[in-house]
Each structure stands twice: as structure tokens, then as C-alpha cells.
Design a protein around this motif. Structure first.
Motif, PDB file in Angstrom:
ATOM      1  N   GLY A  39      -5.150  -4.921   2.649  1.00  0.00           N
ATOM      2  CA  GLY A  39      -5.686  -6.232   2.460  1.00  0.00           C
ATOM      3  C   GLY A  39      -5.259  -6.574   1.126  1.00  0.00           C
ATOM      4  O   GLY A  39      -4.614  -7.649   0.808  1.00  0.00           O
ATOM      5  N   LEU A  40      -5.345  -5.740   0.054  1.00  0.00           N
ATOM      6  CA  LEU A  40      -5.334  -5.731  -1.058  1.00  0.00           C
ATOM      7  C   LEU A  40      -3.671  -6.050  -1.357  1.00  0.00           C
ATOM      8  O   LEU A  40      -3.270  -6.879  -2.265  1.00  0.00           O
ATOM      9  CB  LEU A  40      -5.727  -4.811  -2.093  1.00  0.00           C
ATOM     10  CG  LEU A  40      -7.484  -5.035  -2.214  1.00  0.00           C
ATOM     11  CD1 LEU A  40      -8.135  -3.905  -2.875  1.00  0.00           C
ATOM     12  CD2 LEU A  40      -7.890  -6.209  -2.904  1.00  0.00           C
ATOM     13  N   GLU A  44      -1.341  -9.095  -2.985  1.00  0.00           N
ATOM     14  CA  GLU A  44      -0.577  -9.045  -3.883  1.00  0.00           C
ATOM     15  C   GLU A  44       0.952 -10.006  -3.877  1.00  0.00           C
ATOM     16  O   GLU A  44       1.638 -10.103  -4.812  1.00  0.00           O
ATOM     17  CB  GLU A  44      -0.219  -7.505  -4.357  1.00  0.00           C
ATOM     18  CG  GLU A  44      -1.293  -6.864  -4.954  1.00  0.00           C
ATOM     19  CD  GLU A  44      -1.152  -5.539  -5.119  1.00  0.00           C
ATOM     20  OE1 GLU A  44       0.122  -5.052  -4.576  1.00  0.00           O
ATOM     21  OE2 GLU A  44      -1.906  -4.819  -5.710  1.00  0.00           O
ATOM     22  N   VAL A  45       1.331 -10.009  -2.623  1.00  0.00           N
ATOM     23  CA  VAL A  45       2.816 -10.664  -2.308  1.00  0.00           C
ATOM     24  C   VAL A  45       2.441 -12.124  -2.496  1.00  0.00           C
ATOM     25  O   VAL A  45       1.941 -12.825  -2.084  1.00  0.00           O
ATOM     26  CB  VAL A  45       3.241 -10.222  -1.134  1.00  0.00           C
ATOM     27  CG1 VAL A  45       4.439 -10.861  -0.503  1.00  0.00           C
ATOM     28  CG2 VAL A  45       3.064  -8.746  -0.809  1.00  0.00           C
ATOM     29  N   VAL A  72     -15.110 -10.464   1.086  1.00  0.00           N
ATOM     30  CA  VAL A  72     -14.574 -10.067   2.298  1.00  0.00           C
ATOM     31  C   VAL A  72     -13.181  -9.543   2.118  1.00  0.00           C
ATOM     32  O   VAL A  72     -12.078 -10.437   1.795  1.00  0.00           O
ATOM     33  CB  VAL A  72     -14.521 -11.112   3.538  1.00  0.00           C
ATOM     34  CG1 VAL A  72     -14.188 -10.753   4.762  1.00  0.00           C
ATOM     35  CG2 VAL A  72     -15.966 -11.638   3.714  1.00  0.00           C
ATOM     36  N   THR A  73     -12.948  -8.254   2.292  1.00  0.00           N
ATOM     37  CA  THR A  73     -11.464  -7.852   2.080  1.00  0.00           C
ATOM     38  C   THR A  73     -10.597  -7.435   3.134  1.00  0.00           C
ATOM     39  O   THR A  73      -9.680  -7.253   3.283  1.00  0.00           O
ATOM     40  CB  THR A  73     -11.527  -6.647   0.714  1.00  0.00           C
ATOM     41  OG1 THR A  73     -12.330  -5.597   1.348  1.00  0.00           O
ATOM     42  CG2 THR A  73     -12.152  -7.148  -0.474  1.00  0.00           C
ATOM     43  N   ILE A 112       3.126  -0.780   3.104  1.00  0.00           N
ATOM     44  CA  ILE A 112       3.435   0.708   3.391  1.00  0.00           C
ATOM     45  C   ILE A 112       3.284   1.552   2.333  1.00  0.00           C
ATOM     46  O   ILE A 112       2.756   2.601   2.344  1.00  0.00           O
ATOM     47  CB  ILE A 112       4.911   0.543   4.312  1.00  0.00           C
ATOM     48  CG1 ILE A 112       4.799   0.161   5.718  1.00  0.00           C
ATOM     49  CG2 ILE A 112       5.519   2.185   4.477  1.00  0.00           C
ATOM     50  CD1 ILE A 112       6.305  -0.099   6.163  1.00  0.00           C
ATOM     51  N   GLY A 113       3.943   1.055   1.219  1.00  0.00           N
ATOM     52  CA  GLY A 113       3.948   1.660  -0.221  1.00  0.00           C
ATOM     53  C   GLY A 113       2.778   2.098  -0.542  1.00  0.00           C
ATOM     54  O   GLY A 113       2.260   3.247  -1.084  1.00  0.00           O
ATOM     55  N   GLN A 114       1.569   1.019  -0.500  1.00  0.00           N
ATOM     56  CA  GLN A 114       0.484   1.278  -1.033  1.00  0.00           C
ATOM     57  C   GLN A 114      -0.479   2.062  -0.366  1.00  0.00           C
ATOM     58  O   GLN A 114      -1.027   3.025  -0.739  1.00  0.00           O
ATOM     59  CB  GLN A 114      -0.397  -0.234  -1.275  1.00  0.00           C
ATOM     60  CG  GLN A 114       0.222  -0.892  -2.224  1.00  0.00           C
ATOM     61  CD  GLN A 114      -0.012  -0.477  -3.781  1.00  0.00           C
ATOM     62  OE1 GLN A 114      -0.471   0.279  -4.063  1.00  0.00           O
ATOM     63  NE2 GLN A 114       0.560  -1.302  -5.000  1.00  0.00           N
TER      64      GLN A 114
END
Length: 149
Positions: A39-40, A44-45, A72-73, A112-114
Motif C-alpha cells: 500500500g505504501l 509513492e507513485v 487505513v493503510t 515488487i521492488g519494495q
């Protein structure tokens, strides 16, 4: 002060799996952890306005107003987590004017990276459902004045 042995480094080795043979224990990662990271990473995008569909965003807005409920994340994020892999489904609202294909590609790459970096799990898929487009005049933004007085 004890020196760490050469066979057990203090920092994780790149490419090391979560549950290697011969280790002294097992590491499990909760689906809530993967949900929060995903979610975070999605938020960020550039071009993402919100996560979740209309109903889940409405319930999220109500939950945020309840004292002690926290933020709510994980709204709009569902995951399946195994021992070594994770699959992620996202429901997003995109800003008007953003190219949806590019935003989805950037979200997929960032999630995917995070998730892989933070959890060590292999992300096998990220499914993205674009449920809405946020217009500039929605939610109390720029409002038009009436032409008739």
C-alpha cells in the motif's frame, strides 16, 4: 564483547531466502505486513490518487474518524502470502490526465521492488484494477461558480 562468527553474518545476504536449510529457526511474515508495504509503495507513485473502490474508501474515511482506529493503510490491497512467495491485488484510483498504462507499470515495479527488498519474499504477480479516475474538482477541490444568480 563477543565477535560475530564468520559463518553467521549480522546483515542479510542479497538473494538469501527467508527459511534456509540449516538455520536455527523459521521466519514468517504476516499478510498484514505485505499489505502495508504494498500500500505504501503504491501511494509513492505519481498519478495514484487513492487505493480502494468507492465503498472501501467510504468505510476507510469513517474508520479514520474513530479515535484509536489508526489510519487505513491496507484498504484496496489484498495479498496471498506463502513461505517464499506473495501475490498482490490492488484497487486504485488514478489522477485524471495520468497515462494509466504508465502508472500501472510504475506501481507494479515499485511494489515488487519494495516488497521483495523489505520482506525477502518473491512477488509472483501484482494485479492492478483501476476503479476510478479522480477529477480535479472532486472532493472540495476547484469548484465551479454558478452561471445563474
Amino acid at each position: 564483547m563477543a565477535q560475530p562468527s564468520a559463518s553467521k553474518p549480522d546483515t542479510p545476504v542479497a538473494g538469501a531466502s527467508l527459511n534456509e536449510e540449516g538455520t536455527a529457526g523459521k521466519t514468517t511474515i504476516s499478510s498484514v505486513v505485505v499489505q502495508k508495504v504494498a500500500g505504501l509503495a503504491t501511494r509513492e507513485v505519481t498519478g495514484i490518487h487513492a487505493l480502494g473502490g468507492g465503498v472501501s474508501r467510504a468505510f476507510g474515511a469513517i474508520r479514520e474518524r474513530i479515535p484509536g482506529s489508526g489510519t487505513v493503510t491496507t484498504s484496496g490491497v489484498s495479498v496471498e502470502v506463502g513461505e517464499k512467495q506473495a501475490a498482490i491485488d490492488l484497487d486504485v484510483v488514478v489522477e485524471y490526465g495520468a497515462r494509466i498504462v504508465d502508472v500501472a507499470r510504475a506501481v507494479r515495479r515499485n511494489v515488487i521492488g519494495q516488497v521483495e527488498q523489505i520482506t525477502g519474499l518473491e512477488v509472483i504477480e501484482v494485479n492492478i484494477a483501476v476503479n476510478d479516475i479522480h477529477l480535479p474538482d472532486e472532493n472540495g477541490g476547484e469548484t465551479e461558480t454558478s452561471r445563474v444568480e
